[in-house]
Design an enzyme around this catalytic site. Structure first.
Site, PDB file in Angstrom:
ATOM      1  N   ASP A 212      33.302  37.962  46.567  1.00 26.78           N
ATOM      2  CA  ASP A 212      34.026  37.755  45.318  1.00 26.78           C
ATOM      3  C   ASP A 212      33.798  36.348  44.760  1.00 26.78           C
ATOM      4  O   ASP A 212      34.714  35.696  44.264  1.00 26.78           O
ATOM      5  CB  ASP A 212      35.526  38.005  45.506  1.00 26.78           C
TER       6      ASP A 212
ATOM      7  N   HIS B  81      35.613  38.667  40.276  1.00 25.34           N
ATOM      8  CA  HIS B  81      36.494  39.540  39.501  1.00 25.34           C
ATOM      9  C   HIS B  81      37.029  38.862  38.241  1.00 25.34           C
ATOM     10  O   HIS B  81      37.513  39.528  37.339  1.00 25.34           O
ATOM     11  CB  HIS B  81      37.651  40.070  40.370  1.00 25.34           C
TER      12      HIS B  81
ATOM     13  N   SER C 297      43.204  32.707  40.169  1.00 25.06           N
ATOM     14  CA  SER C 297      41.967  33.210  40.770  1.00 25.06           C
ATOM     15  C   SER C 297      40.772  32.363  40.348  1.00 25.06           C
ATOM     16  O   SER C 297      40.574  32.103  39.159  1.00 25.06           O
ATOM     17  CB  SER C 297      41.725  34.659  40.352  1.00 25.06           C
TER      18      SER C 297
END
Length: 472
Positions: free
Chosen positions: A153, A123, A227
């Site tokens: 992911d 993402h 992230s």
């Protein structure tokens, strides 16, 4: 002298008489209470061997050394994507096409090899036109996207640097323990080289509700920008890729979640070797412990997972696993819920052999099971039997998503759309269908009669032609 002694004697005698009279006639008598129990002294368990010098040394070893080993190997990732700008009245009036504008997203990444391979979240780089990474010494490099896996992911990048780069060694996330200290290293809010500490709060966490995830949960502070960054143990080894937070505000409020390093390592190895992720399956369906059926059977109290069905021609069936077996362990990994099982299997490939320990008739048995490919799995939807596309079929159809029709017992779809076996369903109601997991989600969403909700279906027919059908 005699007069003085006489006076003292008389004074003392008067005091004794007065006190005796008070005790005898005026003072009330208090009841006497007898305690049957004797109060014991309270001891606090104490380790007298610990001193401040030991604590300082332990903290230095646990945090400073780990931070020094890892901070230079965590990079800042910048993703530039082209998105459609909102249409204006002038655009509509003059018939101009919708314009594009650059949109920049940021996150973190982890260098995992000296020749420039970098792991991050899918993402973080999704929809990118260009990707650049910035090292801790402020050097900037253009990055090539090698491959991604949306399910976990995880994405893999590559940079070409003039010298070898600092990197973080993978650790064994299966060996990580709840309560163990970990550090989160990343770039929250564009603040580079940020290190926070916490403990592993739980393992095999699923946030989707579909038993498709298996996160490490930690209370180390993770915020937007973290992230794709590193979760490392006190040895400076990579045990997870920071991916998500549980928050109502979008910022850290207590817990964060990381993809276990064993899963991440297997994904990037597959991308490098095969170009995509090779998933191996056991070939069993498990009963949800919170379901009505499980509660009625008392299965919500078992320590393990209950096998509700075994897939035909799967490795589990061939090995001898049956419906009603309770899986306790796989390769000595304790299995107490579905996410324990799915998380471990994500580290394996088709044809890998795992030892499955089960309980059957109150006896413990162990079966070596050869994992199968996912294309043997099928799901029933709208009276059709569907399965995932094989790699050969994807290559043949020049598509990387969709599900294949194995059997069609829906007369309406057959007569009106010509749909039969070997057709590929690419989208339903403008939702891209990537696998039979997406079909399972639609089944949960639409219930027992999905036909009344399906308005549009995208297909690839037997001739390889794409078709779109509106259903009224």
């Amino acid at each position: 002298m005699k007069k003085i002694l006489t006076l003292v004697f008389v004074s003392v005698l008067g005091g004794v008489i007065t006190l005796s009279a008070y005790k005898l006639f005026l003072e009330k008598e208090d009841p006497i209470t007898v305690q049957n129990s004797v109060e014991q002294p309270f001891f606090v368990p104490t380790n007298y061997k610990t001193n401040n010098a030991n604590l300082v040394a332990a903290e230095h070893h646990s945090f400073v050394n780990a931070a020094e080993k890892t901070v230079d190997a965590v990079v800042h990732v910048k993703n530039t994507a082209l998105v459609s700008a909102p249409m204006t009245m002038q655009d509509l009036f003059f018939g101009r096409q919708q314009s594009k504008r650059a949109q920049v997203g940021t996150g973190s990444g982890v260098i995992i090899s000296p020749d420039g391979y970098i792991i991050t979240n899918n993402h973080v780089i999704a929809g990118s036109e260009s990707i650049s990474i910035t090292l801790n010494d402020n050097k900037i490099y253009d990055a090539e996207l090698i491959g991604t896996d949306e399910k976990t992911d995880i994405a893999l990048l590559k940079v070409e640097a003039e010298n070898e780069l600092p990197f973080i060694t993978f650790g064994d996330s299966d060996a990580a323990h709840i309560g163990e200290w970990v550090l989160a290293v990343g770039n929250p809010f564009n603040l580079t080289s940020t290190v926070t500490a916490g403990i592993i709060s739980a393992k095999a966490r699923d946030l989707s509700g579909r038993n498709s995830q298996s996160f490490i949960q930690t209370d180390a502070a993770v915020n937007p920008g973290n992230s794709g960054g590193a979760l490392v143990n006190t040895n400076g080894e990579l045990v997870g890729i920071n991916t998500a937070i549980s928050s109502q505000t979008g910022s850290y409020i207590g817990y964060s979640f990381a993809v276990p390093s064993n899963i991440a390592r297997k994904v990037v190895e597959d991308i490098i070797e095969f170009g995509n992720v090779q998933n191996g399956i056991l070939g069993v369906s498990l009963l949800n412990t919170n379901s009505k059926e499980a509660i009625e059977k008392g299965l919500n109290e078992i320590n393990g997972v209950y096998v509700a069905d075994v897939t035909e021609q799967s490795g589990a069936e061939k090995a001898g696993i049956r419906t009603g077996d309770i899986i306790k362990k796989i390769d000595n990994i304790e299995i107490s819920k579905f996410s324990d099982l799915s998380g471990y299997l994500k580290t394996k490939r088709p044809d890998d052999v795992v030892n499955v320990e089960i309980i059957r008739d109150d006896k413990v048995k162990t079966f070596p099971v050869s994992l199968s490919k996912t294309d043997i799995l099928t799901v029933t939807f709208m009276k059709m039997e569907l399965k995932n596309l094989s790699d050969e079929r994807k290559l043949e159809s020049d598509i990387d998503y969709g599900v294949e029709v194995v059997r069609n017992n829906n007369d309406w779809l057959s007569e009106n759309l010509g749909m039969s076996s070997n057709y590929i369903i690419t989208d339903i109601n403008n939702i891209k269908i990537k696998s039979i997991e997406d079909i399972s989600v639609l089944k949960q969403k639409y219930g027992a009669n999905p036909e009344q909700y399906i308005k549009k279906i995208g297909l690839i027919n037997k001739n390889g032609e794409r078709e779109q059908f509106l259903i009224r």
